[in-house]
Design an enzyme around this catalytic site. Structure first.
Site, short mmCIF file in Angstrom:
data_model
loop_
_atom_site.label_atom_id
_atom_site.label_comp_id
_atom_site.label_asym_id
_atom_site.label_seq_id
_atom_site.Cartn_x
_atom_site.Cartn_y
_atom_site.Cartn_z
N TYR A 83 1.60 -2.67 3.98
CA TYR A 83 1.52 -4.06 3.29
C TYR A 83 0.37 -4.89 3.83
O TYR A 83 -0.01 -5.63 3.22
CB TYR A 83 2.95 -4.72 3.09
CG TYR A 83 4.04 -4.13 2.67
CD1 TYR A 83 4.28 -4.36 1.23
CD2 TYR A 83 4.58 -3.31 3.28
CE1 TYR A 83 5.29 -3.98 0.59
CE2 TYR A 83 5.81 -2.41 2.69
CZ TYR A 83 6.14 -2.73 1.15
OH TYR A 83 7.07 -2.28 0.62
N ASN A 153 1.02 -7.46 -5.09
CA ASN A 153 2.30 -6.97 -5.00
C ASN A 153 3.17 -8.30 -5.55
O ASN A 153 3.08 -9.42 -4.80
CB ASN A 153 2.52 -6.60 -3.37
CG ASN A 153 4.13 -6.35 -3.28
OD1 ASN A 153 4.66 -5.43 -3.85
ND2 ASN A 153 4.85 -7.11 -2.56
N GLU A 154 3.82 -8.04 -6.64
CA GLU A 154 4.92 -8.99 -6.95
C GLU A 154 4.20 -10.30 -7.20
O GLU A 154 5.12 -11.23 -6.76
CB GLU A 154 6.18 -9.09 -6.16
CG GLU A 154 6.87 -7.62 -5.85
CD GLU A 154 8.35 -7.79 -5.14
OE1 GLU A 154 8.50 -8.74 -4.63
OE2 GLU A 154 8.78 -6.84 -5.31
N ASP A 195 11.03 -6.39 -10.04
CA ASP A 195 11.70 -5.74 -10.83
C ASP A 195 12.31 -6.97 -11.95
O ASP A 195 13.35 -7.42 -11.31
CB ASP A 195 12.72 -5.05 -10.24
CG ASP A 195 13.74 -4.46 -11.22
OD1 ASP A 195 13.58 -4.28 -12.27
OD2 ASP A 195 14.96 -3.88 -10.87
N ARG A 200 9.06 -7.16 -17.73
CA ARG A 200 8.49 -5.93 -16.86
C ARG A 200 7.50 -4.84 -17.95
O ARG A 200 6.40 -4.64 -17.43
CB ARG A 200 9.55 -4.76 -16.36
CG ARG A 200 8.89 -3.71 -15.81
CD ARG A 200 9.91 -2.68 -15.30
NE ARG A 200 10.28 -2.65 -14.30
CZ ARG A 200 11.34 -1.77 -13.63
NH1 ARG A 200 11.85 -0.91 -14.64
NH2 ARG A 200 11.93 -1.78 -12.68
N GLU A 255 8.52 0.84 -4.33
CA GLU A 255 9.82 0.70 -3.26
C GLU A 255 11.11 1.13 -4.06
O GLU A 255 11.42 0.65 -5.30
CB GLU A 255 10.19 -1.10 -2.98
CG GLU A 255 8.84 -1.70 -2.21
CD GLU A 255 9.21 -3.16 -2.09
OE1 GLU A 255 10.24 -3.70 -2.55
OE2 GLU A 255 8.43 -3.63 -1.51
N TYR A 287 12.08 2.15 0.75
CA TYR A 287 12.01 0.88 1.29
C TYR A 287 13.16 1.08 2.51
O TYR A 287 14.16 1.01 2.18
CB TYR A 287 12.09 -0.33 0.41
CG TYR A 287 11.87 -1.54 1.30
CD1 TYR A 287 10.52 -1.88 1.48
CD2 TYR A 287 12.65 -2.42 2.23
CE1 TYR A 287 10.21 -3.00 1.97
CE2 TYR A 287 12.40 -3.44 2.93
CZ TYR A 287 11.03 -3.81 2.79
OH TYR A 287 10.68 -5.10 3.49
#
Ligand SMILES: *[C@@H]1O[C@H](CO)[C@@H](O)[C@H](O)[C@H]1NC(C)=O
Ligand SMILES: *[C@@H]1O[C@H](CO)[C@@H](O)[C@H](O)[C@H]1NC(C)=O
Ligand SMILES: *[C@@H]1O[C@H](CO)[C@@H](O)[C@H](O)[C@H]1NC(C)=O
Ligand SMILES: *[C@@H]1O[C@H](CO)[C@@H](O)[C@H](O)[C@H]1NC(C)=O
Ligand SMILES: *[C@@H]1O[C@H](CO)[C@@H](O)[C@H](O)[C@H]1NC(C)=O
Ligand SMILES: *[C@@H]1O[C@H](CO)[C@@H](O)[C@H](O)[C@H]1NC(C)=O
Length: 457
Positions: A83, A153-154, A195, A200, A255, A287
């Site tokens: 990460y 990421n996210e 998620d 999504r 993940e 994860y």
């Protein structure tokens, strides 16, 4: 090129040390080892000792890699995701240990200080930020076992953060352009999504629609929907395979591994590597490797020692028993790109397809390269419109950028945040919004130096 790392590491014996991996390439919606017609399925584990938001570089830690790479091999994985890295550090040792062990790397190019600010993406998309992530590409482009980069990421972590999407897509565009200009090899660029059931599909469409120069090459989903003794149907996997069946690029779990039921049995592994999933999915990464406060570990690290937890054995046996489907296994090269999603109040608040222009001052990097890597000591690039002169004052621990720990809730069955494992050493600072984290984790940002980490759900 691929041998230089080995030489630099001082390994004299020619033969055995040169197990250089071939790059992974994308054709249609699947991965292949270059030169082969066998699909490559990611059998991976997420790797960031200290927690996914810890500001440390596990790939610059040779001793850590000597300790952990044999464990990866024992576990039976062929990929790890990291990460955060220090783009000024030397990664030759770790990258060649991984290469020798047959392991590829998926790398997030952002760090807690060099990333988009979810609450105010505009000012955080600046030349200094691009310099940092381009320098990270420079630090890793020479390794053939880099499978791909995540541009973010996210960043979209809720129904109300979708306005950041054009910035994420702009970063993706810039990374692809930089790689094209400055790397001898094409390296895939993807997005790792939270998620969020409500949007999504819009995320998937948005990052896949329009000009090839702007679209992601692969889509990673952080997905914790298979808990305990679930099934293809109950987990929602089957629905995803049906809903996303026409997606034109590779998809995988960036993940997975719900811990509502412990120890984890990893019964999903058999399904993930089955012909039920293979037409749409290409494996995934569990994860996470090390045990942290939020209780997702496979092993416990203590100095040089590694103790295996029950989850380690369960995953190892599950992977060992799961055989990849043979041949193309339903992969396709003929699926078309998605249409761009339309504006939807409260769910997908992006109008049109225009992206922010490359920030002023950043154009030169494409032709000249990113220049000197500034590493972890670089000032934060998360500028804001309020841009107080002391926007970097949080970069040491004195301002207590401490994340509230999820440790206490970790065993209660709630999805605790991976990001919450950061210790008081976290240099996340104000606006550390793109800190790698699991679904449902949210950085709530307090401009001015402090941040707190809120857990949703
Ligand atoms: C794949 O292999 C071919 C033939 O050896 C080579 O020309 C090409 O550059 C390779 N692609 C990548 C991405 O390494
Ligand atoms: C977390 O990061 C700090 C440096 O910022 C490092 O000293 C520490 O070792 C890391 N934690 C682990 C478990 O690697
Ligand atoms: C979205 O909503 C959550 C909770 O309601 C809030 O904490 C967060 O700051 C909001 N994010 C944005 C970008 O508005
Ligand atoms: C796609 O983008 C590239 C790079 O910006 C541009 O040269 C090309 O004309 C675009 N193609 C289309 C069909 O718009
Ligand atoms: C996928 O494409 C086929 C052929 O165009 C179409 O019949 C089918 O409905 C599509 N499925 C989905 C889920 O979009
Ligand atoms: C398959 O699973 C069984 C039961 O968990 C385990 O004993 C065995 O070692 C596994 N096989 C492999 C190849 O991992």
């Amino acid at each position: 090129m691929k041998f230089s790392a080995v030489v630099a590491a001082g390994i004299a014996m020619a033969g055995s040390a040169m197990a250089a991996l071939d790059p992974i390439v994308i054709r249609g919606n699947a991965f292949y080892t270059n030169g082969s017609n066998d699909r490559f399925y990611i059998r991976g584990v997420d790797y960031q000792p200290g927690g996914s938001s810890n500001v440390s570089d596990p790939l610059a830690d040779s001793d850590g890699c000597k300790r952990d790479v044999p464990v990866f091999k024992n576990l039976g994985v062929n990929a790890i995701r990291v990460y955060t890295v220090d783009n000024s550090a030397d990664h030759d040792d770790c990258m060649s240990l991984l290469d020798d062990a047959g392991i590829y790397l998926l790398l997030d190019v952002n760090t807690p200080k060099q990333s988009l600010n979810r609450n105010e993406p505009g000012p955080s998309y600046n030349a200094a930020y691009l310099q940092a992530i381009f320098a990270t590409v420079d630090a890793f482009k020479k390794y053939d076992n880099v499978l791909g980069f995540f541009s973010a990421n996210e960043v979209i972590n809720d129904v109300n953060s979708t306005a950041t999407a054009p910035y994420v897509k702009a970063v993706t565009r810039d990374l692809k352009r930089y790689i094209k200009a400055q790397s001898s090899r094409t390296i895939p660029v993807g997005y790792s999504a939270a998620d969020i059931s409500q949007n999504r599909w819009q995320q998937m469409e948005y990052f896949n629609c329009g000009n090839e120069s702007e679209t992601i090459d692969m889509f990673g989903m952080n997905d914790y929907s298979w808990c305990g003794d679930s099934s293809f149907q109950v987990s929602g996997y089957q629905q995803n395979v049906e809903n996303y069946g026409n997606y034109s690029i590779p998809m995988f779990f960036s993940e997975y591994g719900c811990n509502k039921v412990t120890p984890r049995e990893f019964s999903e592994v058999e399904t993930i590597y089955s012909s039920q999933m293979s037409p749409v999915y290409s494996g995934g990464l569990v994860y996470e490797y090390s045990q942290e406060a939020n209780n997702y570990g496979l092993v416990k690290l203590n100095g040089d020692s590694v103790s295996y937890l029950t989850d380690f054995y369960n995953l190892k046996y599950a992977l060992g028993n799961a055989t990849d489907p043979s041949g193309s296994a339903g992969a396709s090269t003929t699926r078309s790109k998605a249409n761009c999603p339309s504006y939807e109040e409260g769910t997908w608040e992006v109008r049109g397809t225009d992206l922010p222009e490359v920030p002023s001052g950043a154009e030169k990097y494409f032709s000249d390269g990113a220049g000197k890597a500034l590493g972890f000591n670089a000032p934060s690039t998360q500028w804001s419109s309020g841009n107080s002169s002391d926007s970097d004052s949080d970069s040491d621990s004195s301002s207590s950028a401490s994340a509230s720990s999820a440790g206490s809730t970790a065993t209660s069955g709630s999805q605790s945040s991976a990001a919450s494992t950061s210790t008081s050493k976290s240099k996340g600072g104000a606006g550390a919004v793109e800190v790698p984290s699991m679904m449902n984790s949210i950085y709530s940002l307090v401009l001015g130096g402090l941040f707190s980490l809120g857990l949703m759900l």
